[in-house]
Scaffold this motif. Sequence first.
Motif, PDB file in Angstrom:
ATOM      1  N   GLY A 280       0.802  -1.138  -0.224  1.00 55.97           N
ATOM      2  CA  GLY A 280       0.045   0.120   0.000  1.00 55.97           C
ATOM      3  C   GLY A 280       0.751   1.160  -0.004  1.00 55.97           C
ATOM      4  O   GLY A 280       1.954   1.341  -0.322  1.00 55.97           O
ATOM      5  N   HIS A 281       0.283   2.346   0.453  1.00 59.41           N
ATOM      6  CA  HIS A 281       0.981   3.797   0.465  1.00 59.41           C
ATOM      7  C   HIS A 281       0.608   4.362   1.804  1.00 59.41           C
ATOM      8  O   HIS A 281      -0.476   4.153   2.429  1.00 59.41           O
ATOM      9  CB  HIS A 281       0.882   4.726  -0.840  1.00 59.41           C
ATOM     10  CG  HIS A 281      -0.493   5.032  -1.083  1.00 59.41           C
ATOM     11  ND1 HIS A 281      -1.328   5.800  -0.300  1.00 59.41           N
ATOM     12  CD2 HIS A 281      -1.417   4.621  -2.104  1.00 59.41           C
ATOM     13  CE1 HIS A 281      -2.552   6.136  -0.862  1.00 59.41           C
ATOM     14  NE2 HIS A 281      -2.545   5.248  -2.095  1.00 59.41           N
ATOM     15  N   GLY A 282       0.979   5.502   2.035  1.00 56.13           N
ATOM     16  CA  GLY A 282       0.703   6.283   3.326  1.00 56.13           C
ATOM     17  C   GLY A 282      -0.742   6.938   3.111  1.00 56.13           C
ATOM     18  O   GLY A 282      -1.111   6.910   1.753  1.00 56.13           O
ATOM     19  N   ARG A 283      -1.356   6.998   4.256  1.00 52.57           N
ATOM     20  CA  ARG A 283      -2.528   7.700   3.893  1.00 52.57           C
ATOM     21  C   ARG A 283      -2.482   9.033   3.599  1.00 52.57           C
ATOM     22  O   ARG A 283      -1.713   9.754   3.613  1.00 52.57           O
ATOM     23  CB  ARG A 283      -3.094   7.743   5.641  1.00 52.57           C
ATOM     24  CG  ARG A 283      -3.296   6.590   6.277  1.00 52.57           C
ATOM     25  CD  ARG A 283      -3.768   6.865   7.740  1.00 52.57           C
ATOM     26  NE  ARG A 283      -5.001   7.403   7.844  1.00 52.57           N
ATOM     27  CZ  ARG A 283      -5.665   7.506   8.936  1.00 52.57           C
ATOM     28  NH1 ARG A 283      -5.311   6.801  10.139  1.00 52.57           N
ATOM     29  NH2 ARG A 283      -6.912   7.904   8.994  1.00 52.57           N
ATOM     30  N   THR A 284      -3.900   9.406   2.940  1.00 48.33           N
ATOM     31  CA  THR A 284      -3.976  10.592   2.188  1.00 48.33           C
ATOM     32  C   THR A 284      -5.127  11.357   2.700  1.00 48.33           C
ATOM     33  O   THR A 284      -5.525  12.507   2.370  1.00 48.33           O
ATOM     34  CB  THR A 284      -4.054  10.370   0.594  1.00 48.33           C
ATOM     35  OG1 THR A 284      -4.957   9.388  -0.021  1.00 48.33           O
ATOM     36  CG2 THR A 284      -2.876   9.863   0.155  1.00 48.33           C
ATOM     37  N   ASP A 285      -5.836  10.504   3.850  1.00 48.43           N
ATOM     38  CA  ASP A 285      -7.013  11.554   4.376  1.00 48.43           C
ATOM     39  C   ASP A 285      -6.529  12.263   5.504  1.00 48.43           C
ATOM     40  O   ASP A 285      -7.297  13.041   5.894  1.00 48.43           O
ATOM     41  CB  ASP A 285      -7.900  10.452   4.789  1.00 48.43           C
ATOM     42  CG  ASP A 285      -7.507   9.358   5.873  1.00 48.43           C
ATOM     43  OD1 ASP A 285      -6.281   9.088   5.826  1.00 48.43           O
ATOM     44  OD2 ASP A 285      -8.350   8.811   6.577  1.00 48.43           O
ATOM     45  N   LEU A 286      -5.323  12.384   5.752  1.00 45.85           N
ATOM     46  CA  LEU A 286      -4.772  13.420   6.770  1.00 45.85           C
ATOM     47  C   LEU A 286      -4.530  14.820   6.182  1.00 45.85           C
ATOM     48  O   LEU A 286      -4.491  15.000   5.070  1.00 45.85           O
ATOM     49  CB  LEU A 286      -3.490  12.832   7.599  1.00 45.85           C
ATOM     50  CG  LEU A 286      -3.764  11.310   8.181  1.00 45.85           C
ATOM     51  CD1 LEU A 286      -2.499  10.621   8.745  1.00 45.85           C
ATOM     52  CD2 LEU A 286      -4.899  11.216   9.379  1.00 45.85           C
ATOM     53  N   VAL A 287      -4.244  15.584   7.109  1.00 49.57           N
ATOM     54  CA  VAL A 287      -4.086  16.916   6.692  1.00 49.57           C
ATOM     55  C   VAL A 287      -2.864  16.823   5.641  1.00 49.57           C
ATOM     56  O   VAL A 287      -1.858  16.354   5.924  1.00 49.57           O
ATOM     57  CB  VAL A 287      -3.786  17.962   7.935  1.00 49.57           C
ATOM     58  CG1 VAL A 287      -2.515  17.605   8.719  1.00 49.57           C
ATOM     59  CG2 VAL A 287      -3.621  19.392   7.629  1.00 49.57           C
TER      60      VAL A 287
ATOM     61  N   GLY B  66      -2.551  15.495   3.007  1.00 51.51           N
ATOM     62  CA  GLY B  66      -2.649  14.461   1.917  1.00 51.51           C
ATOM     63  C   GLY B  66      -3.131  14.425   0.633  1.00 51.51           C
ATOM     64  O   GLY B  66      -4.314  15.336   0.594  1.00 51.51           O
ATOM     65  N   ASP B  67      -2.773  13.880  -0.166  1.00 52.59           N
ATOM     66  CA  ASP B  67      -3.413  14.144  -1.686  1.00 52.59           C
ATOM     67  C   ASP B  67      -3.089  12.493  -2.366  1.00 52.59           C
ATOM     68  O   ASP B  67      -2.080  12.253  -2.649  1.00 52.59           O
ATOM     69  CB  ASP B  67      -3.048  14.969  -2.269  1.00 52.59           C
ATOM     70  CG  ASP B  67      -3.391  15.319  -3.812  1.00 52.59           C
ATOM     71  OD1 ASP B  67      -4.611  16.094  -3.689  1.00 52.59           O
ATOM     72  OD2 ASP B  67      -3.189  14.867  -4.676  1.00 52.59           O
ATOM     73  N   GLU B  68      -4.315  12.027  -2.673  1.00 51.27           N
ATOM     74  CA  GLU B  68      -4.299  10.710  -3.615  1.00 51.27           C
ATOM     75  C   GLU B  68      -3.609  10.654  -4.709  1.00 51.27           C
ATOM     76  O   GLU B  68      -2.585   9.869  -5.111  1.00 51.27           O
ATOM     77  CB  GLU B  68      -5.424  10.046  -3.846  1.00 51.27           C
ATOM     78  CG  GLU B  68      -5.478   8.480  -4.022  1.00 51.27           C
ATOM     79  CD  GLU B  68      -5.149   7.652  -3.162  1.00 51.27           C
ATOM     80  OE1 GLU B  68      -4.551   6.500  -3.554  1.00 51.27           O
ATOM     81  OE2 GLU B  68      -4.954   7.869  -1.689  1.00 51.27           O
ATOM     82  N   ASP B  69      -3.951  11.571  -5.784  1.00 48.45           N
ATOM     83  CA  ASP B  69      -3.187  11.687  -6.980  1.00 48.45           C
ATOM     84  C   ASP B  69      -1.805  11.868  -6.879  1.00 48.45           C
ATOM     85  O   ASP B  69      -0.908  11.455  -7.718  1.00 48.45           O
ATOM     86  CB  ASP B  69      -3.968  12.958  -7.899  1.00 48.45           C
ATOM     87  CG  ASP B  69      -5.314  12.528  -8.294  1.00 48.45           C
ATOM     88  OD1 ASP B  69      -5.786  11.145  -8.202  1.00 48.45           O
ATOM     89  OD2 ASP B  69      -6.052  13.367  -8.574  1.00 48.45           O
ATOM     90  N   THR B  70      -1.381  12.917  -5.725  1.00 46.73           N
ATOM     91  CA  THR B  70       0.001  13.336  -5.856  1.00 46.73           C
ATOM     92  C   THR B  70       0.704  12.044  -5.252  1.00 46.73           C
ATOM     93  O   THR B  70       2.009  11.731  -5.813  1.00 46.73           O
ATOM     94  CB  THR B  70       0.291  14.432  -4.734  1.00 46.73           C
ATOM     95  OG1 THR B  70      -0.450  15.552  -5.270  1.00 46.73           O
ATOM     96  CG2 THR B  70       1.609  14.897  -4.515  1.00 46.73           C
ATOM     97  N   ILE B  71       0.204  11.352  -4.369  1.00 48.84           N
ATOM     98  CA  ILE B  71       1.186   9.989  -3.883  1.00 48.84           C
ATOM     99  C   ILE B  71       1.207   9.115  -4.982  1.00 48.84           C
ATOM    100  O   ILE B  71       2.246   8.256  -5.166  1.00 48.84           O
ATOM    101  CB  ILE B  71       0.533   9.515  -2.546  1.00 48.84           C
ATOM    102  CG1 ILE B  71       1.398   8.865  -1.889  1.00 48.84           C
ATOM    103  CG2 ILE B  71      -0.563   8.387  -2.897  1.00 48.84           C
ATOM    104  CD1 ILE B  71       1.205   8.676  -0.337  1.00 48.84           C
TER     105      ILE B  71
ATOM    106  N   ALA C 110       0.016   3.176 -10.785  1.00 53.58           N
ATOM    107  CA  ALA C 110       0.717   4.281 -11.101  1.00 53.58           C
ATOM    108  C   ALA C 110       1.908   4.069 -12.298  1.00 53.58           C
ATOM    109  O   ALA C 110       1.609   4.797 -13.178  1.00 53.58           O
ATOM    110  CB  ALA C 110       1.623   4.761  -9.910  1.00 53.58           C
ATOM    111  N   LEU C 111       2.117   2.730 -12.166  1.00 55.30           N
ATOM    112  CA  LEU C 111       3.123   2.808 -13.509  1.00 55.30           C
ATOM    113  C   LEU C 111       2.303   2.265 -14.561  1.00 55.30           C
ATOM    114  O   LEU C 111       2.703   2.826 -15.679  1.00 55.30           O
ATOM    115  CB  LEU C 111       3.918   1.346 -13.155  1.00 55.30           C
ATOM    116  CG  LEU C 111       5.088   1.589 -11.794  1.00 55.30           C
ATOM    117  CD1 LEU C 111       5.916   0.368 -11.677  1.00 55.30           C
ATOM    118  CD2 LEU C 111       6.182   2.648 -12.357  1.00 55.30           C
ATOM    119  N   SER C 112       1.169   1.786 -14.721  1.00 58.32           N
ATOM    120  CA  SER C 112       0.400   1.329 -15.827  1.00 58.32           C
ATOM    121  C   SER C 112      -0.073   2.632 -16.388  1.00 58.32           C
ATOM    122  O   SER C 112      -0.144   2.877 -17.544  1.00 58.32           O
ATOM    123  CB  SER C 112      -0.556   0.537 -15.437  1.00 58.32           C
ATOM    124  OG  SER C 112      -1.721   1.213 -14.717  1.00 58.32           O
ATOM    125  N   LEU C 113      -0.241   3.825 -15.503  1.00 59.25           N
ATOM    126  CA  LEU C 113      -0.841   5.094 -16.223  1.00 59.25           C
ATOM    127  C   LEU C 113       0.368   6.033 -16.530  1.00 59.25           C
ATOM    128  O   LEU C 113       0.078   7.113 -17.014  1.00 59.25           O
ATOM    129  CB  LEU C 113      -1.810   5.540 -15.089  1.00 59.25           C
ATOM    130  CG  LEU C 113      -3.168   4.815 -14.603  1.00 59.25           C
ATOM    131  CD1 LEU C 113      -3.744   5.782 -13.680  1.00 59.25           C
ATOM    132  CD2 LEU C 113      -3.965   4.726 -16.038  1.00 59.25           C
TER     133      LEU C 113
END
Length: 233
Positions: free
Chosen positions: A174-181, A183-188, A228-231
């Motif tokens: 997985g990856h780090g949480r993006t729902d915290l202050v 955070g941003d899902e697209d960026t991660i 991420a790699l596929s896109l």
Amino acid sequence: MTDPVLDLAPRGSISIDCVVNGPISTNTYFVVSGDEALIIDPAWEGDKLAERLRAAHPGARPVGIVCTHGHGDHVGGVAGMRRALGDDVPYLISASDAGFVRDAVASMRVRWGIDTEMPPAPDRLLSEGDTVAVGDAVLQVIDAPGHTPGGIVLFCASAEGRVAFMGDTLFPGGHGRTDLVGGDEDTILHTLGRLFRSLPEDTLCLIGHDGTTTVSDELGRNPFVAHALSLGL
């Protein structure tokens, strides 16, 4: 953003100790090379971490305290370590997260009731392409936003192998949480794409919480990395 350019040639020798500490079990790392030591992500009770460092590595002179990002569970021990080790031991964090720390600590206090001592002003601001030296080894800074606006990864190619200190950017599967202050899902996802196109497959990934993984293992099992790699992110 272009992919990071890393120097993959082995340089220097390191040993790494992991100390699990703080209210949500953060991994603090002592990186020792020769007679110098670097502290990565001191989570909590920095004076006690300083005692641990001195006891385990009595001949190692602390040359820096580096935080991979500005959340309270990764900066909470900075102030205590500085008191114990001396103000001449520099505190380093990314330029982007330096101004984010106060809000991040306040958010953790409200959300989970965890009160964290505020770190001092940083002595050095880091960004991609910078290096941090310890002994005869060099850690290379990679920008890794997404979990926070200014997260970084520290990559080191040493005689013992290649290692990346991931902070909370990556977790096994997985990856780090993006729902915290901050955070941003697209960026991660963009960050994961950059990292996994650039880091060698034999790189050992040292994580901010829980156990370790490798680039090879994550390429084979992490759906976020694969996406991420596929896109081409």
